[in-house]
Design an enzyme around this catalytic site. Structure first.
Site, PDB file in Angstrom:
ATOM      1  N   THR A 125       0.801  -1.223   0.000  1.00 42.50           N
ATOM      2  CA  THR A 125       0.000   0.000   0.000  1.00 42.50           C
ATOM      3  C   THR A 125       0.835   1.275   0.000  1.00 42.50           C
ATOM      4  O   THR A 125       0.439   2.268  -0.622  1.00 42.50           O
ATOM      5  CB  THR A 125      -0.922  -0.017   1.248  1.00 42.50           C
ATOM      6  OG1 THR A 125      -1.780  -1.153   1.140  1.00 42.50           O
ATOM      7  CG2 THR A 125      -1.770   1.232   1.358  1.00 42.50           C
TER       8      THR A 125
ATOM      9  N   THR B 193       1.444  -5.066   3.954  1.00 39.94           N
ATOM     10  CA  THR B 193       1.276  -5.532   5.331  1.00 39.94           C
ATOM     11  C   THR B 193       0.677  -6.942   5.415  1.00 39.94           C
ATOM     12  O   THR B 193       0.889  -7.630   6.402  1.00 39.94           O
ATOM     13  CB  THR B 193       0.352  -4.571   6.115  1.00 39.94           C
ATOM     14  OG1 THR B 193      -0.885  -4.461   5.411  1.00 39.94           O
ATOM     15  CG2 THR B 193       0.974  -3.210   6.267  1.00 39.94           C
ATOM     16  N   ASP B 194      -0.077  -7.343   4.365  1.00 42.16           N
ATOM     17  CA  ASP B 194      -0.840  -8.599   4.488  1.00 42.16           C
ATOM     18  C   ASP B 194       0.040  -9.814   4.778  1.00 42.16           C
ATOM     19  O   ASP B 194      -0.338 -10.670   5.575  1.00 42.16           O
ATOM     20  CB  ASP B 194      -1.679  -8.836   3.224  1.00 42.16           C
ATOM     21  CG  ASP B 194      -2.831  -7.843   3.125  1.00 42.16           C
ATOM     22  OD1 ASP B 194      -3.171  -7.230   4.155  1.00 42.16           O
ATOM     23  OD2 ASP B 194      -3.384  -7.679   2.025  1.00 42.16           O
TER      24      ASP B 194
ATOM     25  N   ASP C  42       1.237  -6.554  -4.632  1.00 43.81           N
ATOM     26  CA  ASP C  42       0.389  -6.549  -3.439  1.00 43.81           C
ATOM     27  C   ASP C  42       0.898  -7.765  -2.679  1.00 43.81           C
ATOM     28  O   ASP C  42       1.053  -8.846  -3.263  1.00 43.81           O
ATOM     29  CB  ASP C  42      -1.091  -6.718  -3.820  1.00 43.81           C
ATOM     30  CG  ASP C  42      -1.993  -6.625  -2.596  1.00 43.81           C
ATOM     31  OD1 ASP C  42      -1.802  -7.424  -1.664  1.00 43.81           O
ATOM     32  OD2 ASP C  42      -2.890  -5.770  -2.583  1.00 43.81           O
ATOM     33  N   SER C  43       1.166  -7.645  -1.406  1.00 44.67           N
ATOM     34  CA  SER C  43       1.854  -8.747  -0.723  1.00 44.67           C
ATOM     35  C   SER C  43       1.012 -10.007  -0.639  1.00 44.67           C
ATOM     36  O   SER C  43       1.518 -11.079  -0.303  1.00 44.67           O
ATOM     37  CB  SER C  43       2.353  -8.319   0.654  1.00 44.67           C
ATOM     38  OG  SER C  43       1.308  -8.285   1.588  1.00 44.67           O
TER      39      SER C  43
ATOM     40  N   GLN D 142      -2.831 -22.490  18.219  1.00 46.97           N
ATOM     41  CA  GLN D 142      -3.809 -21.518  17.736  1.00 46.97           C
ATOM     42  C   GLN D 142      -3.910 -20.317  18.673  1.00 46.97           C
ATOM     43  O   GLN D 142      -4.435 -19.278  18.292  1.00 46.97           O
ATOM     44  CB  GLN D 142      -5.185 -22.183  17.621  1.00 46.97           C
ATOM     45  CG  GLN D 142      -5.200 -23.253  16.557  1.00 46.97           C
ATOM     46  CD  GLN D 142      -6.542 -23.912  16.381  1.00 46.97           C
ATOM     47  OE1 GLN D 142      -7.543 -23.480  16.945  1.00 46.97           O
ATOM     48  NE2 GLN D 142      -6.566 -24.971  15.590  1.00 46.97           N
ATOM     49  N   CYS D 143      -3.412 -20.489  19.895  1.00 46.91           N
ATOM     50  CA  CYS D 143      -3.421 -19.363  20.827  1.00 46.91           C
ATOM     51  C   CYS D 143      -2.334 -18.383  20.406  1.00 46.91           C
ATOM     52  O   CYS D 143      -1.210 -18.783  20.103  1.00 46.91           O
ATOM     53  CB  CYS D 143      -3.131 -19.831  22.242  1.00 46.91           C
ATOM     54  SG  CYS D 143      -4.313 -21.033  22.808  1.00 46.91           S
TER      55      CYS D 143
END
Ligand code: ASN
Length: 339
Positions: A16, A93-94, A61-62, A275-276
């Site tokens: 971006t 940023t993605d 675009d990442s 997943q935490c």
């Protein structure tokens, strides 16, 4: 004593920060970022290091970034390492946390600051966060005490291989859940030297390719065994399994355990993360982790999923034997885990 101005190499990979609005939404436009920087006097002030900007072709675009792009950035930095004091990587940023993690592993031994940043609003748009992020990144990349890959965003200076993108629209979009920030950019740019990695001793050796097939699977209640089977089928050589809590899985699901057994028999290296967002994997804590130990899976301790994935791709691409990959996966290579 008068020192010459430091020299910083700025690689604009995409994202971006250098985008413009198009009919389909924001997209990167060649030359736009360089123009924006050239037109702003603050980037040429005597307090700012001398910048050399290189725009990649094509700009990404990442969301489109691949492991091959991580290697391309690492090669670019290695090729220019003797001519610059530090490096800034401008990235979307993605997938920035994946790229920052991969660069930390690929460039272990570099001993120069590499700072990854980007923005939520393009540099050319009113209220852009890009100006501040880029200035902070440049100033951190000029600090001699930094020998590692950092991610700068908003007021945070974070270890690259500890980061996750936590906000799709906030200006403080990144966190490092299991490690305090390396520093904060407020009135002063304050870096906590005690938290930084020491000067690395080794040389940088990049793999020829970065294309080891590694899959990433998040466990969920009711997940069919066929999904795990597919994730471990040829050509997969590695799997990052996002298990529950401390690294548990439904240990009564015979189909799932059979798929796990068949995959590991094929030689797939399984790394387990949680997943935490906060906390660590301990495969000895619960009986529901026992099948993972039996299958030779390796607990990723407090690594982020992004770091674990990038690390396994890098290690398998470096060509170590499987046992060595397992050992290195659980070892601290770039400050990515707390052992
Ligand atoms: N889609 C963009 C990218 O990752 C998002 C951003 O940079 N803020 O390239």
């Amino acid at each position: 004593m008068i020192f010459g101005r430091k020299r910083i190499y700025v690689a604009y990979v995409g994202g971006t920060i250098g985008m413009k609005p198009t009919d389909n939404g924001y997209a990167p436009v060649p030359g736009h970022l360089t123009e924006q920087i050239h037109d702003r006097p603050e980037f040429h002030s005597a307090e700012v290091p001398k910048l050399h900007i290189r725009e990649y072709e094509p700009l990404l675009d990442s969301a489109n970034a691949l492991p091959a792009d991580w290697l391309r950035i690492a090669r670019d930095i290695v090729e220019h390492r003797h001519h610059y004091d530090g490096f800034v990587v401008l990235h979307g940023t993605d997938t920035m946390a994946y790229t920052a993690s991969a660069l930390a592993f690929l460039l272990r031994g570099l001993a120069k600051p590499v700072v990854v940043t980007g923005s939520q609003i393009p540099l050319g748009v009113l209220r852009s966060d890009g100006r501040q992020n880029l200035l902070t990144a440049i100033l951190v990349a000029a600090r001699e005490e930094v020998h590692e890959v950092c991610l700068v965003f908003g007021s945070h200076i974070l270890r690259g291989c500890r980061t996750v993108k936590a906000s799709a629209s906030g200006f403080e979009a990144f966190t490092s859940p299991n490690l305090p920030p390396l520093g904060m950019a407020g009135v002063e740019i304050a870096v906590d030297e005690k938290r930084l990695l020491g000067h690395p001793s080794g040389a940088v050796g990049l793999p020829m390719d970065l294309n080891a097939p590694v899959n990433l699977l998040r466990l969920y209640p009711g997940m069919p065994a066929s999904l795990l089977e597919a994730a471990m089928a040829a050509p997969a050589r590695g799997l990052i399994l996002e298990a529950y809590g401390a690294g548990t899985l439904p240990a009564h699901d015979g189909g799932l355990l059979e798929a796990l057994r068949r995959g590991t028999e094929r030689g797939v290296v399984v790394g387990v993360v949680s997943q935490c967002v906060d906390g660590r994997v301990d495969l000895t804590a619960y009986a529901t982790s026992a099948p993972l130990i039996e299958a030779g899976a390796v607990g990723g301790l407090d690594m982020t999923t992004e770091a674990a994935y990038a690390k396994l791709v890098v290690l398998l691409s470096e060509g170590h034997p499987s046992d060595e990959v397992r050992r290195l996966f659980a070892s601290d290579l770039a400050g990515e885990l707390t052992s």
